[in-house]
Design a protein around this motif. Sequence first.
Motif, PDB file in Angstrom:
ATOM      1  N   ARG A  93       2.242  79.843  71.355  1.00 49.35           N
ATOM      2  CA  ARG A  93       1.864  78.468  71.686  1.00 49.35           C
ATOM      3  C   ARG A  93       0.549  78.065  71.030  1.00 49.35           C
ATOM      4  O   ARG A  93       0.445  76.989  70.450  1.00 49.35           O
ATOM      5  CB  ARG A  93       1.797  78.309  73.208  1.00 49.35           C
ATOM      6  N   LEU A 153       5.181  84.344  73.883  1.00 49.06           N
ATOM      7  CA  LEU A 153       5.147  82.884  73.833  1.00 49.06           C
ATOM      8  C   LEU A 153       3.731  82.350  73.999  1.00 49.06           C
ATOM      9  O   LEU A 153       3.379  81.316  73.424  1.00 49.06           O
ATOM     10  CB  LEU A 153       6.072  82.290  74.898  1.00 49.06           C
ATOM     11  N   GLU A 172       8.785  77.299  71.330  1.00 49.64           N
ATOM     12  CA  GLU A 172       7.706  77.944  72.090  1.00 49.64           C
ATOM     13  C   GLU A 172       7.617  77.362  73.514  1.00 49.64           C
ATOM     14  O   GLU A 172       6.545  77.335  74.124  1.00 49.64           O
ATOM     15  CB  GLU A 172       6.348  77.801  71.381  1.00 49.64           C
TER      16      GLU A 172
END
Length: 601
Positions: A271, A267, A410
């Motif tokens: 991001r 993640l 996300e």
Amino acid sequence: MSTETINKEILRGGQFLVKETPCEDIFTPEDFSEEQKMMKESVKEFVDREIWPHKERFEAKDYKLTEEVMRKAGELGLLGIAVPEKYDGLGMGFVTTMLVCDYISGATGSIATAFGAHTGIGTMPITLYGTEEQRQKYVPKLATGEWFGAYCLTEPGAGSDANSGKTKAVLSDDGKYYSLSGQKMWISNAGFCDVMIVFARIEDDKNITGFIVENDPENGISMGEEEKKLGIHSSSTRQVFFNETKVPVENMLAGRGEGFKIAMNALNVGRIKLAAACLDAQRRVIWKATEYANDRVQFKTPIAKFGAIKSKLAEMATNVFVGESASYRAAKNIEDRISIRESQGNSHQEAELKGVEEYAIECSILKVAVSEDIQNCSDEGIQIFGGMGFSADTPMEAAWRDARISRIYEGTNEINRMLAVGMLVKKAMKGHVDLLNPAQEVAKELMGIPSFDTPDFSETLSEEKAMVAKLKKVFLMVAGSAVQKFGPDLEQHQQLLLASADILIEIYMAESAILRAEKTSKNNGANAEYQVAMAKLYLYHAVDIVTQKAKEGIVSFAEGDEQKMMLVGLKRFTKYQNMPNVVALRNKIAEKVTAENTYPF
């Protein structure tokens, strides 16, 4: 590792708050190499040929077209930009991977989502956590687009709380395979994926475990219908059901119970790449909105000449300029940190994992800021088009709908705001970022007599740099007092965390824009005067946001004399010596945009 990397100080993640960064030490889009410029043009040409002309088909839920475009992207090597050459990728650096993600994502959110899900969370977990055998077996097929990947984490009862998933993995009596049973939802690329990263819990383990699962309907895998969604219409999104799906033990990813770690690190990459994916989407909205504003005549005047429209175009352009500045600044920091770790003997996989993890705070900041910018940009795009903007016959309506998901996946923006502050506090506790001493210095300054000397702001952006330094004091004042008051219970005060996060976000974004504009000015670069104007305009808004959020935070936990002292300090730390002429700045920026008929910076 380059000499440039060795010779400059690479700030650790979060240190931007307490250390000054010379403009020479940041990377900007003006620093793209010739190879990177060629890559950018190649991707733009691909998008303009294969994606942009077919927007109506994407809006009509042509999932097959998405798969075809993805396969063509694989043939060009665009799916393997970040994959090492030994696994049939191009092995490009982190900045180049950001650049490709940026420019391939602007035409439609459907391709942006498919590309991000495949190259990021679909491929990178195997590249970074897989055994050599797993990498050799799966990564080349994913890098070339022969196979497509998906990522199965979210469940009906496990969204933001990702580690609470109920999908089970049961080891067979002979110890040769696990049987997976459970339900996953919102799975991007599910309709055409060949392999999935699936997270499940073994027995009563505290943490979930990751598995590489080949998509075989005869092995207990079934799919729900394509979800009916607000936007990203041709992004395949389905529920995936596992019914005693057999997965060989050698397909466990990393170790038992390490799935949560894989998910969180994936993640982090997702991001910052999501921020990149929202940049060209803004540029294209600005392009079409500017064309329309120049062509649309009302009261015998092109509406681009009206102050109300100039204001919108200027703010839209400023936000994408700032987003670019911050995104590529952080990307180069990550790339440099990866280089340093590799020079110290880390494997590429370990270096990349740790390099991205180091800047997890910045990744969360960027995800929030740029995803909200694309929503605002597309909303203003509709407004510039007026009634036509509400029609699906113009590109604004789809851009607005596609933008909406960016604030959710996300990790929601609320989660990312709290994560950014929470991670910063944890870094301070570990001694990685010294917040305590600067916070104490700010506390002493509040008790002291303010200086009445008039500073010299004769250099370009010198007052703006001084203002950013003062905004950092605001964060240290508010967050430092909050940590002192609440200690480990701070995470229970979510609205205070959200307010603190907004201050942190504005500091990083404003500083990034100012440093880029300063660097361009010192290099006598093209558009320097417009970059300076945009940096000043963004900072003006940032000061207002910081003032509002700091007040909100201060009155939530401070009372009496302490509150009065902090509010006086806030006024001192947000005071301009020379207030910028915001209308003049907007007009200057907008006139450049309308003259070029696109985003020209």
